[in-house]
Scaffold this motif. Structure first.
Motif, PDB file in Angstrom:
ATOM      1  N   ASP A 437      53.022  35.881  47.040  1.00 37.59           N
ATOM      2  CA  ASP A 437      51.620  35.559  46.792  1.00 37.59           C
ATOM      3  C   ASP A 437      51.071  36.376  45.619  1.00 37.59           C
ATOM      4  O   ASP A 437      50.355  35.843  44.753  1.00 37.59           O
ATOM      5  CB  ASP A 437      50.775  35.833  48.034  1.00 37.59           C
ATOM      6  CG  ASP A 437      50.960  34.757  49.099  1.00 37.59           C
ATOM      7  OD1 ASP A 437      50.874  33.576  48.760  1.00 37.59           O
ATOM      8  OD2 ASP A 437      51.192  35.116  50.265  1.00 37.59           O
ATOM      9  N   GLN A 438      51.402  37.657  45.589  1.00 32.70           N
ATOM     10  CA  GLN A 438      50.915  38.515  44.502  1.00 32.70           C
ATOM     11  C   GLN A 438      51.490  38.080  43.158  1.00 32.70           C
ATOM     12  O   GLN A 438      50.770  38.019  42.157  1.00 32.70           O
ATOM     13  CB  GLN A 438      51.301  39.970  44.782  1.00 32.70           C
ATOM     14  CG  GLN A 438      50.534  40.613  45.912  1.00 32.70           C
ATOM     15  CD  GLN A 438      51.033  42.022  46.181  1.00 32.70           C
ATOM     16  OE1 GLN A 438      52.223  42.247  46.468  1.00 32.70           O
ATOM     17  NE2 GLN A 438      50.136  42.989  46.073  1.00 32.70           N
ATOM     18  N   TRP A 439      52.779  37.779  43.152  1.00 35.95           N
ATOM     19  CA  TRP A 439      53.402  37.384  41.888  1.00 35.95           C
ATOM     20  C   TRP A 439      52.876  36.024  41.426  1.00 35.95           C
ATOM     21  O   TRP A 439      52.613  35.835  40.227  1.00 35.95           O
ATOM     22  CB  TRP A 439      54.923  37.351  42.037  1.00 35.95           C
ATOM     23  CG  TRP A 439      55.530  38.721  42.143  1.00 35.95           C
ATOM     24  CD1 TRP A 439      56.066  39.307  43.252  1.00 35.95           C
ATOM     25  CD2 TRP A 439      55.616  39.685  41.092  1.00 35.95           C
ATOM     26  NE1 TRP A 439      56.500  40.584  42.955  1.00 35.95           N
ATOM     27  CE2 TRP A 439      56.243  40.833  41.641  1.00 35.95           C
ATOM     28  CE3 TRP A 439      55.242  39.702  39.758  1.00 35.95           C
ATOM     29  CZ2 TRP A 439      56.492  41.988  40.882  1.00 35.95           C
ATOM     30  CZ3 TRP A 439      55.481  40.852  38.995  1.00 35.95           C
ATOM     31  CH2 TRP A 439      56.097  41.975  39.560  1.00 35.95           C
ATOM     32  N   ALA A 440      52.673  35.108  42.331  1.00 40.11           N
ATOM     33  CA  ALA A 440      52.133  33.801  41.944  1.00 40.11           C
ATOM     34  C   ALA A 440      50.727  33.938  41.379  1.00 40.11           C
ATOM     35  O   ALA A 440      50.374  33.304  40.371  1.00 40.11           O
ATOM     36  CB  ALA A 440      52.132  32.857  43.141  1.00 40.11           C
ATOM     37  N   ALA A 441      49.906  34.782  42.002  1.00 39.57           N
ATOM     38  CA  ALA A 441      48.535  34.980  41.511  1.00 39.57           C
ATOM     39  C   ALA A 441      48.541  35.558  40.099  1.00 39.57           C
ATOM     40  O   ALA A 441      47.741  35.148  39.242  1.00 39.57           O
ATOM     41  CB  ALA A 441      47.773  35.899  42.468  1.00 39.57           C
ATOM     42  N   ALA A 442      49.443  36.513  39.843  1.00 39.25           N
ATOM     43  CA  ALA A 442      49.505  37.133  38.519  1.00 39.25           C
ATOM     44  C   ALA A 442      49.995  36.144  37.468  1.00 39.25           C
ATOM     45  O   ALA A 442      49.440  36.058  36.360  1.00 39.25           O
ATOM     46  CB  ALA A 442      50.421  38.355  38.569  1.00 39.25           C
ATOM     47  N   ILE A 443      51.036  35.394  37.799  1.00 39.12           N
ATOM     48  CA  ILE A 443      51.558  34.404  36.849  1.00 39.12           C
ATOM     49  C   ILE A 443      50.502  33.351  36.540  1.00 39.12           C
ATOM     50  O   ILE A 443      50.252  33.013  35.375  1.00 39.12           O
ATOM     51  CB  ILE A 443      52.831  33.744  37.418  1.00 39.12           C
ATOM     52  CG1 ILE A 443      53.979  34.762  37.502  1.00 39.12           C
ATOM     53  CG2 ILE A 443      53.245  32.547  36.555  1.00 39.12           C
ATOM     54  CD1 ILE A 443      55.178  34.275  38.281  1.00 39.12           C
ATOM     55  N   ASN A 444      49.867  32.837  37.572  1.00 40.48           N
ATOM     56  CA  ASN A 444      48.886  31.772  37.379  1.00 40.48           C
ATOM     57  C   ASN A 444      47.642  32.250  36.640  1.00 40.48           C
ATOM     58  O   ASN A 444      46.925  31.452  36.029  1.00 40.48           O
ATOM     59  CB  ASN A 444      48.499  31.169  38.727  1.00 40.48           C
ATOM     60  CG  ASN A 444      49.667  30.435  39.374  1.00 40.48           C
ATOM     61  OD1 ASN A 444      50.606  30.020  38.697  1.00 40.48           O
ATOM     62  ND2 ASN A 444      49.623  30.295  40.697  1.00 40.48           N
ATOM     63  N   ASN A 445      47.395  33.548  36.670  1.00 37.81           N
ATOM     64  CA  ASN A 445      46.264  34.111  35.944  1.00 37.81           C
ATOM     65  C   ASN A 445      46.497  34.100  34.435  1.00 37.81           C
ATOM     66  O   ASN A 445      45.549  33.983  33.657  1.00 37.81           O
ATOM     67  CB  ASN A 445      46.004  35.550  36.409  1.00 37.81           C
ATOM     68  CG  ASN A 445      44.743  36.139  35.805  1.00 37.81           C
ATOM     69  OD1 ASN A 445      43.764  35.447  35.573  1.00 37.81           O
ATOM     70  ND2 ASN A 445      44.764  37.437  35.548  1.00 37.81           N
ATOM     71  N   TYR A 446      47.759  34.199  34.013  1.00 35.12           N
ATOM     72  CA  TYR A 446      48.056  34.351  32.594  1.00 35.12           C
ATOM     73  C   TYR A 446      48.829  33.177  31.984  1.00 35.12           C
ATOM     74  O   TYR A 446      48.831  33.005  30.761  1.00 35.12           O
ATOM     75  CB  TYR A 446      48.875  35.627  32.362  1.00 35.12           C
ATOM     76  CG  TYR A 446      48.102  36.908  32.568  1.00 35.12           C
ATOM     77  CD1 TYR A 446      47.189  37.354  31.619  1.00 35.12           C
ATOM     78  CD2 TYR A 446      48.287  37.685  33.712  1.00 35.12           C
ATOM     79  CE1 TYR A 446      46.491  38.547  31.782  1.00 35.12           C
ATOM     80  CE2 TYR A 446      47.588  38.872  33.904  1.00 35.12           C
ATOM     81  CZ  TYR A 446      46.691  39.296  32.930  1.00 35.12           C
ATOM     82  OH  TYR A 446      45.993  40.471  33.106  1.00 35.12           O
ATOM     83  N   SER A 447      49.511  32.391  32.791  1.00 37.01           N
ATOM     84  CA  SER A 447      50.378  31.334  32.260  1.00 37.01           C
ATOM     85  C   SER A 447      49.780  29.955  32.490  1.00 37.01           C
ATOM     86  O   SER A 447      49.126  29.700  33.513  1.00 37.01           O
ATOM     87  CB  SER A 447      51.757  31.398  32.927  1.00 37.01           C
ATOM     88  OG  SER A 447      52.575  30.327  32.497  1.00 37.01           O
ATOM     89  N   ASP A 448      50.015  29.054  31.554  1.00 34.47           N
ATOM     90  CA  ASP A 448      49.601  27.661  31.718  1.00 34.47           C
ATOM     91  C   ASP A 448      50.563  26.912  32.637  1.00 34.47           C
ATOM     92  O   ASP A 448      50.261  25.804  33.074  1.00 34.47           O
ATOM     93  CB  ASP A 448      49.526  26.986  30.352  1.00 34.47           C
ATOM     94  CG  ASP A 448      48.768  25.669  30.392  1.00 34.47           C
ATOM     95  OD1 ASP A 448      47.586  25.680  30.791  1.00 34.47           O
ATOM     96  OD2 ASP A 448      49.363  24.622  30.050  1.00 34.47           O
ATOM     97  N   PHE A 449      51.722  27.486  32.908  1.00 39.38           N
ATOM     98  CA  PHE A 449      52.698  26.910  33.831  1.00 39.38           C
ATOM     99  C   PHE A 449      52.455  27.539  35.212  1.00 39.38           C
ATOM    100  O   PHE A 449      52.636  28.743  35.388  1.00 39.38           O
ATOM    101  CB  PHE A 449      54.125  27.188  33.366  1.00 39.38           C
ATOM    102  CG  PHE A 449      54.461  26.569  32.036  1.00 39.38           C
ATOM    103  CD1 PHE A 449      55.000  25.298  31.958  1.00 39.38           C
ATOM    104  CD2 PHE A 449      54.231  27.269  30.857  1.00 39.38           C
ATOM    105  CE1 PHE A 449      55.317  24.723  30.734  1.00 39.38           C
ATOM    106  CE2 PHE A 449      54.547  26.710  29.620  1.00 39.38           C
ATOM    107  CZ  PHE A 449      55.078  25.428  29.565  1.00 39.38           C
ATOM    108  N   LYS A 450      52.022  26.749  36.179  1.00 37.39           N
ATOM    109  CA  LYS A 450      51.607  27.266  37.475  1.00 37.39           C
ATOM    110  C   LYS A 450      52.766  27.255  38.476  1.00 37.39           C
ATOM    111  O   LYS A 450      53.633  26.375  38.429  1.00 37.39           O
ATOM    112  CB  LYS A 450      50.439  26.451  38.020  1.00 37.39           C
ATOM    113  CG  LYS A 450      49.256  26.353  37.051  1.00 37.39           C
ATOM    114  CD  LYS A 450      48.740  27.711  36.579  1.00 37.39           C
ATOM    115  CE  LYS A 450      47.593  27.583  35.600  1.00 37.39           C
ATOM    116  NZ  LYS A 450      47.157  28.911  35.072  1.00 37.39           N
ATOM    117  N   VAL A 451      52.748  28.234  39.366  1.00 37.31           N
ATOM    118  CA  VAL A 451      53.820  28.383  40.349  1.00 37.31           C
ATOM    119  C   VAL A 451      53.213  28.604  41.727  1.00 37.31           C
ATOM    120  O   VAL A 451      52.044  28.974  41.867  1.00 37.31           O
ATOM    121  CB  VAL A 451      54.749  29.558  39.999  1.00 37.31           C
ATOM    122  CG1 VAL A 451      55.452  29.323  38.668  1.00 37.31           C
ATOM    123  CG2 VAL A 451      53.959  30.871  39.963  1.00 37.31           C
TER     124      VAL A 451
END
Length: 557
Positions: A437-451
């Motif tokens: 959950d933490q890693w997905a939130a961080a990625i989705n905060n900065y990347s246009d590719f959502k996970v």
């Protein structure tokens, strides 16, 4: 006898006994003979500019060119979709260069220190050495030879001025990690006139955080102590003050100070460690909020200062964070670093395009990450009806996903590096209890590719470090992030959580990575200048030979 003199002599003899018509014929013959004299080929130059895209293999160049030429929202759309690298390719010569530690006693893969040393000296060197040959002997570099000839010299980088690549041109140390010693050597040697980069932490005394006298002295020089408060020295030497008081350097610590500083000796330190990354630079450029100079800004300043020397100059410019992005398998960050580097390349192109006294070589020290775009079995394309007469009534439906061009724009849209994502998960970098959950939130905060959290859960996985080595800088960690394949080539401890982010995003980005270190792939070489100098670069060569060619062109001048 010179052809022109011979022609004049023969003409004079013939004209003495000829009619006017015959004289006219002989004059024409004389002119024709003179025209046949070939122009003198230029085989040496007054100035050499070497630009190194650290980690920039052919794959990375491909990413830049694909973005520039074909991204729907390419920032090059107003520039005829042409990169500065392409301008040099069109106007000059291109070749390839091998880069491994040279010779029969060398090895297969190079690090930046060895590679830069081989470029700087034209001699074989060993892994992680700075300015030494394979036997550990100090070797004069092209920069030092230029200075001995009375030329001006400069080093520019967006990493640290004591980092492996710039250090190799003006320092001689048994290991690249000895940055405190490198800092002192760069200043004390008297060999480098212009030093522009980050890395203030190894120039500041160890007591900079507590000694008010030191802090006051630095503040009076314009050093923003809130930014430059940390030292990586083990002594109380203040190399910045020594540079100013003992060696005649003028100082700059911000972009504004760099614009206004004058003189022919310049030390500019614009960050405590590495300078702003390419994504941060892109953001501050848009709203005109940058406090650090860009790689382009530093390049232009160096050219302005060094070109005032009538004897000529040598200048090395490094785009060093292409490599950093490659190490953590961050394609979005890497694209921004390539754009930042190409901006500096363009500044050099504009400065040199109408000159015939300067050799420009643009290359890389090695390739980092084994990067590539690749087709996949995910998100297969839908069938399309095409109007062409060769379709025979059948739909167009490729078997695999070959990657939409829109993904180039989405890579550019990334608003933070993988390090920023790691900092969001835990600013202290304690990932022992991190979650999907933490890693997905961080990625989705900065990347246009959502996970999703499920997709991101492998980023949190850790395992015992089976390659444990006591007191090793990286391998002394008892645990490593869990890499499921080729784990031996992922070496940098907790940073590998970033590589796992790259794995998580890879399928949607159509990107693949083979390593967290370097590969032995040949790297591109762009050479611009007089053809008599540049034609030798259009071949397969080695960095040792590349270094020799640059030195020969400069020394023969």
């Amino acid at each position: 006898m010179n052809k022109k003199i011979l022609a004049l002599a023969v003409s004079a003899i013939l004209l003495a006994g000829c009619s006017d018509d015959e004289k006219e014929v002989e004059v024409i013959k004389e002119v024709e003979v003179i025209k046949e004299v070939p122009p003198v080929e230029i085989t040496s130059v007054k100035n050499v500019i070497l630009m190194i895209g650290d980690g920039m293999g052919a794959q990375q160049v491909g990413l830049l060119e694909e973005y520039a030429r074909r991204a729907p929202q390419s920032t090059y759309n107003s520039k005829n979709n042409m990169t500065a690298l392409s301008k040099f390719a069109n106007a000059g010569q291109m070749g390839l260069s091998l880069n491994a530690p040279y010779g029969e006693t060398g090895s297969l893969v190079v690090d930046s220190a060895c590679s830069a040393t081989q470029l700087a000296t034209g001699m074989a060197s060993g892994s992680e050495m700075i300015g030494l040959d394979t036997h550990g002997n100090k070797v004069q570099t092209i920069l030092e030879k230029a200075k001995a000839m009375g030329k001006a010299t400069g080093l520019v980088s967006d990493t640290r001025i004591t980092h492996a690549t710039p250090a190799a041109f003006a320092s001689h140390q048994p290991h690249r990690s000895q940055e405190a010693q490198i800092a002192a050597e760069l200043v004390e040697s008297g060999n480098v006139d212009v030093l522009l980069s980050g890395g203030a932490r190894v120039f500041l005394p160890s007591n900079i955080k507590t000694d008010e006298t030191e802090r006051t002295a630095m503040a009076e020089l314009g050093l923003p102590l809130s930014t430059y408060k940390k030292s990586k020295r083990s002594d109380d030497r203040n190399i910045i003050l020594e540079a100013k008081n003992d060696h005649g350097y003028n100082l700059a610590f911000t972009g504004e100070q760099l614009n206004s500083v004058e003189g022919n000796k310049l030390l500019g330190l614009f960050s405590n460690s590495g300078m702003a990354d390419g994504i941060a630079y892109s953001a501050c450029k848009k709203d005109n909020s940058c406090t650090q100079p860009s790689l382009r800004d530093m390049t232009l300043k160096a050219l302005d200062v060094l070109s005032k020397d009538e004897d000529g100059f040598f200048l090395m410019i490094e785009g060093g964070q292409i490599d950093w992005a490659g190490h953590v398998n961050d394609a979005g960050w890497m694209l921004h670093e390539l754009l930042k580097f190409d901006e500096a390349v363009d500044a050099v192109y504009e400065w040199v395009k109408d000159r015939n006294d300067t050799l420009v070589v643009v290359t890389a020290d090695h390739e980092t990450g084994s990067f590539g775009f690749s087709y996949s079995r995910k998100d297969l394309p839908q069938a399309q009806t095409l109007s062409g007469d060769g379709m025979q009534g059948k739909d167009y439906k490729p078997n695999f996903n070959f990657g939409a061009l829109s993904k180039l724009d989405r890579l550019y849209a990334q608003s933070g590096t993988f390090y920023d994502m790691m900092n969001q998960v835990d600013s202290d970098w304690d990932f022992s209890n991190s979650t999907g959950d933490q890693w997905a939130a961080a990625i989705n905060n900065y990347s246009d590719f959502k996970v999703t959290a499920e997709q991101s859960s492998p980023i949190a996985e850790r395992e015992e470090n089976e390659y444990y080595v006591a007191e090793h800088k990286y391998l002394s960690a008892p645990e490593f992030p869990k890499i499921n394949d080729f784990k031996e080539f992922y070496v940098y401890g907790d940073e590998l959580h970033a590589n796992l982010i790259g794995r998580t995003l890879g399928a949607d980005q159509n990107t693949v990575w083979g390593t967290g270190t370097h590969t032995a792939a040949p790297v591109p070489v762009y050479a611009f200048g007089p053809q008599g100098v540049t034609k030798q670069f259009s071949t397969m060569q080695h960095h040792v030979e590349l270094g020799q060619k640059m030195m020969n062109a400069l020394i023969a001048e």
